[in-house]
Design a protein around this motif. Structure first.
Motif, PDB file in Angstrom:
ATOM      1  N   ASN A 144      -1.340  -1.912  11.928  1.00  9.31           N
ATOM      2  CA  ASN A 144      -1.975  -2.994  11.168  1.00  9.31           C
ATOM      3  C   ASN A 144      -1.114  -3.587  10.064  1.00  9.31           C
ATOM      4  OD1 ASN A 144      -4.514  -2.899  12.545  1.00  9.31           O
ATOM      5  ND2 ASN A 144      -4.919  -0.992  11.466  1.00  9.31           N
ATOM      6  N   CYS A 145      -0.261  -2.807   9.432  1.00  8.68           N
ATOM      7  CA  CYS A 145       0.466  -3.266   8.250  1.00  8.68           C
ATOM      8  C   CYS A 145       1.924  -3.625   8.520  1.00  8.68           C
ATOM      9  CB  CYS A 145       0.396  -2.196   7.156  1.00  8.68           C
ATOM     10  SG  CYS A 145      -1.245  -1.936   6.503  1.00  8.68           S
ATOM     11  N   ARG A 146       2.351  -3.667   9.754  1.00  2.40           N
ATOM     12  CA  ARG A 146       3.769  -3.861  10.057  1.00  2.40           C
ATOM     13  C   ARG A 146       4.304  -5.217   9.622  1.00  2.40           C
ATOM     14  NH1 ARG A 146       1.891  -3.165  15.259  1.00  2.40           N
ATOM     15  NH2 ARG A 146       1.310  -5.114  16.224  1.00  2.40           N
ATOM     16  N   HIS A 147       3.426  -6.181   9.380  1.00  8.15           N
ATOM     17  CA  HIS A 147       3.888  -7.513   8.969  1.00  8.15           C
ATOM     18  C   HIS A 147       3.964  -7.651   7.454  1.00  8.15           C
ATOM     19  CE1 HIS A 147       3.642  -8.736  13.081  1.00  8.15           C
ATOM     20  NE2 HIS A 147       2.387  -8.314  13.152  1.00  8.15           N
ATOM     21  N   SER A 148       3.617  -6.609   6.749  1.00 12.01           N
ATOM     22  CA  SER A 148       3.648  -6.651   5.299  1.00 12.01           C
ATOM     23  C   SER A 148       4.954  -6.018   4.824  1.00 12.01           C
ATOM     24  CB  SER A 148       2.452  -5.871   4.763  1.00 12.01           C
ATOM     25  OG  SER A 148       2.436  -5.869   3.391  1.00 12.01           O
ATOM     26  N   PRO A 149       5.653  -6.528   3.880  1.00 13.51           N
ATOM     27  CA  PRO A 149       5.338  -7.569   2.924  1.00 13.51           C
ATOM     28  C   PRO A 149       5.668  -8.974   3.418  1.00 13.51           C
ATOM     29  CG  PRO A 149       7.416  -6.616   2.291  1.00 13.51           C
ATOM     30  CD  PRO A 149       6.918  -5.871   3.511  1.00 13.51           C
ATOM     31  N   PHE A 150       6.514  -9.119   4.468  1.00 14.08           N
ATOM     32  CA  PHE A 150       6.881 -10.469   4.909  1.00 14.08           C
ATOM     33  C   PHE A 150       6.366 -10.685   6.319  1.00 14.08           C
ATOM     34  CE2 PHE A 150      10.598  -8.107   3.259  1.00 14.08           C
ATOM     35  CZ  PHE A 150      10.566  -8.526   1.962  1.00 14.08           C
TER      36      PHE A 150
END
Length: 150
Positions: A144-150
């Motif tokens: 779920n968080c692999r696109h964070s921070p960019f």
């Protein structure tokens, strides 16, 4: 390049950077800031550079693993949440280093005034760098968080 190969390369590079920092903390710290008047010598003699590196690497990698694999929520897949983890790391790791430094120095009756504050800036710098390295090393397998921070 295959996505999994790229992810493994990022992980390998991150691990290598962390290991180099753990194996050569004295050289890295003193390349950034060398203190006259014996402060650097006391840090070296009491093995504090290695302790600092362990705190910084351990805390930054742990915070990234917590964010990307424990929290790993769609609700937290935004850069402000990643920034919160960075801020927590940038408080926790330097604080642990400062407490360790002050504890050892007080045990030996050593007192330095400005040098520990300057060293805290080095801790902040290395924490920031290691957090970003850890981010690019572990984020790729998060669901779920692999696109964070960019």
């Amino acid at each position: 390049m295959n996505k999994n190969v790229r992810s493994l390369i990022f992980l390998a590079v991150g691990i290598v950077i962390a290991i180099v920092f753990l194996l050569m903390p004295t050289e890295i710290y003193e390349a950034v800031k060398y203190f006259d008047g014996g402060y650097s010598n006391e840090l070296y003699n009491h093995g504090l550079y290695s302790m600092f590196a362990m705190f910084i690497v351990g805390i930054t990698w742990a915070m990234n693993i917590i964010y990307y694999y424990v929290i790993n929520s769609v609700k937290f897949d935004r850069w402000p949440h990643w920034l919160i983890m960075l801020i927590v790391s940038m408080v926790a790791a330097p604080a642990a280093c400062i407490v360790c430094n002050e504890s050892v120095f007080s045990d030996y009756g050593l007192v330095y005034l400005s040098e520990p504050l300057q060293m805290a800036i080095c801790h902040l710098l290395f924490t920031l760098i290691m957090f970003v390295v850890a981010t690019f090393s572990v984020r790729w397998w998060s669901s779920n968080c692999r696109h964070s921070p960019f």
